[in-house]
Design an enzyme around this catalytic site. Structure first.
Site, PDB file in Angstrom:
ATOM      1  N   GLU A 177      37.838  73.565  16.232  1.00 19.71           N
ATOM      2  CA  GLU A 177      38.613  72.372  16.587  1.00 19.71           C
ATOM      3  C   GLU A 177      37.761  71.305  17.284  1.00 19.71           C
ATOM      4  OE1 GLU A 177      41.949  73.095  19.211  1.00 19.71           O
ATOM      5  OE2 GLU A 177      42.626  71.028  19.106  1.00 19.71           O
ATOM      6  N   LYS A 219      40.265  72.586  12.466  1.00 18.20           N
ATOM      7  CA  LYS A 219      41.407  71.928  13.135  1.00 18.20           C
ATOM      8  C   LYS A 219      40.945  70.577  13.678  1.00 18.20           C
ATOM      9  CE  LYS A 219      44.776  72.545  16.875  1.00 18.20           C
ATOM     10  NZ  LYS A 219      45.677  73.466  17.561  1.00 18.20           N
TER      11      LYS A 219
HETATM   12  C1  5MM Z   1      44.548  69.140  21.096  1.00 21.20           C
HETATM   13  O1  5MM Z   1      45.274  70.170  21.647  1.00 21.20           O
HETATM   14  C2  5MM Z   1      45.594  71.259  20.794  1.00 21.20           C
HETATM   15  C3  5MM Z   1      46.655  70.894  19.825  1.00 21.20           C
HETATM   16  O2  5MM Z   1      47.773  70.410  20.550  1.00 21.20           O
HETATM   17  P1  5MM Z   1      48.456  69.037  20.135  1.00 21.20           P
HETATM   18  O3  5MM Z   1      49.017  69.278  18.752  1.00 21.20           O
HETATM   19  O4  5MM Z   1      49.523  68.829  21.172  1.00 21.20           O
HETATM   20  O5  5MM Z   1      47.401  67.971  20.152  1.00 21.20           O
HETATM   21  C4  5MM Z   1      46.076  72.435  21.664  1.00 21.20           C
HETATM   22  O6  5MM Z   1      45.942  73.652  20.983  1.00 21.20           O
HETATM   23  C5  5MM Z   1      45.299  72.475  22.960  1.00 21.20           C
HETATM   24  O7  5MM Z   1      44.004  72.864  22.682  1.00 21.20           O
HETATM   25  C6  5MM Z   1      46.017  73.437  23.890  1.00 21.20           C
HETATM   26  O8  5MM Z   1      47.264  72.890  24.202  1.00 21.20           O
HETATM   27  C7  5MM Z   1      45.225  73.765  25.139  1.00 21.20           C
HETATM   28  O9  5MM Z   1      45.057  72.677  25.938  1.00 21.20           O
HETATM   29  P2  5MM Z   1      44.331  72.835  27.369  1.00 21.20           P
HETATM   30  O10 5MM Z   1      43.839  71.447  27.647  1.00 21.20           O
HETATM   31  O11 5MM Z   1      45.374  73.278  28.332  1.00 21.20           O
HETATM   32  O12 5MM Z   1      43.233  73.843  27.233  1.00 21.20           O
END
Ligand code: 5MM
Length: 351
Positions: A177, A219
């Protein structure tokens, strides 16, 4: 490592027009979202929220895999059923976020580097034993004055590739990602240029680290103008820019691309994914899917509000968003679907 198992996992994550549900928010992120709605910020509230998600009737119809957080993977439902078992019983593959977060990058003001490689081999072995079959690592790239720098892109791509290689050694399919953030005044063209540069660097590093591309899921962000850019392109222009960018940088061996939502509303994320599949599905070498957190969870979280009485309605909202995104994978989504909410009691047999 059984290479075929890893490849099978990656393929299964994008099969049958399904996608991933990210519920891997770290405690600070989860607490921040709870605080905004006045929900208590403690372990039991986070567990109850995740139980509401995991227990959503029909979730496995359109969700292939769920990304868990370290605190969540060993948690259980109130009746004692481990979340991992509940997911497997629903036909959903459990996954785990293994990075330790994006931190300020030394010597690179305004930029971030994701940490977590030290000790990762042992952590991956443990997560496999706990039942995870895929993992996730997120790198964050900021567009701004003079950034992203070469140093930041290279360091993050290198870490992503080291992580992916270790995952495959441990029998886990890595979700790779690299997220170019939406924040900023940059144009669609700038986002396209940066995203392509980042993806080319990431795939070069994956090659150097001998990662089997058939056994990963990418991703990425969608290619979007910055949130503060005065010019906001149409859905079709964004679909074209995103797919054209991915075509330049993502090898055909990759089985699937599952977008992050990055703060887009649920409807907008579904609309844009749908447009890409309508316009390009027959020409793309990889499946174009979703791995959303906020764009699936947000309406359900707002309904749930930490109260058990709200669970059925919250689950209905969650189910609805997952079905909308499955429709978007098929190029069958339209905003009319939002007026007639997919109901998991009515649509029980709608696959
Ligand atoms: C970009 O964030 C990931 C995808 O979420 P969205 O669809 O809301 O953009 C998400 O998997 C993110 O990596 C996790 O929520 C973990 O975030 P943190 O910042 O708490 O590690």
């Amino acid at each position: 490592m059984n290479t075929q198992d890893i490849i099978d996992t990656a393929k299964a994550l994008v099969a049958d027009d399904k996608g991933l549900l990210a519920m891997d928010e770290s405690n600070p992120t989860c607490n921040k979202r709870f605080a905004a709605l006045g929900i208590p910020q403690n372990e039991e509230a986070r567990r109850a929220y995740r139980e509401m998600i995991v227990d959503t009737p029909g979730l496995g119809e359109s969700i292939s895999g769920v990304i868990l957080f370290d605190e969540t993977i060993l948690q259980q439902k109130k009746d004692g059923t481990p979340f991992v078992k509940a997911l497997n019983d629903a036909g959903i593959i459990p996954g785990i976020k293994v990075d330790l977060g994006a931190k300020e990058m030394a010597g690179h003001p305004g930029e971030k580097i994701t940490e977590g490689l030290d000790g990762l081999r042992d952590r991956l072995t443990e997560y496999f034993k706990m039942g995870a079959r895929f993992a996730k690592w997120r790198a964050v790239i900021v567009i701004g004055e003079g950034i992203p720098s070469r140093g930041c892109i290279d360091a993050n791509a290198h870490a992503l590739a080291r992580y992916a290689s270790l995952c495959q050694e441990a029998g886990l399919a890595p979700i790779v990602e690299p997220e170019v953030l939406m924040d900023g005044v940059h144009t669609l063209e700038q986002c396209c240029e940066v995203t392509e540069n980042v993806l080319r660097t990431v795939f070069n590093q994956l090659y150097l680290q001998r990662v089997i591309l058939e056994g990963i899921i990418l991703k990425p962000n969608m290619v979007l103008p910055g949130l503060s850019c005065p010019e906001q392109e149409s859905v079709d222009e964004i679909a074209d820019a995103t797919v054209n960018c991915l075509m330049q940088a993502v090898p055909a061996a990759v089985p699937g691309i599952a977008f992050l939502s990055g703060g887009q509303s649920g409807e907008l994320a579904s609309t844009r994914l749908n447009a890409m599949n309508v316009r390009f599905k027959s020409r793309m070498p990889w499946a174009l899917a979703f791995s959303f957190a906020r764009a699936i969870q947000q309406p359900a979280l707002e309904i749930w509000q930490g109260k058990e009485i709200n669970v059925p309605k919250a689950q209905q909202a969650l189910y609805h968003r997952t079905k909308c995104n499955q429709a978007a994978r098929r190029g069958e989504y339209n905003t009319g679907l939002e007026k007639h909410i997919y109901d998991n009691t009515v649509y029980k047999h709608h696959k």
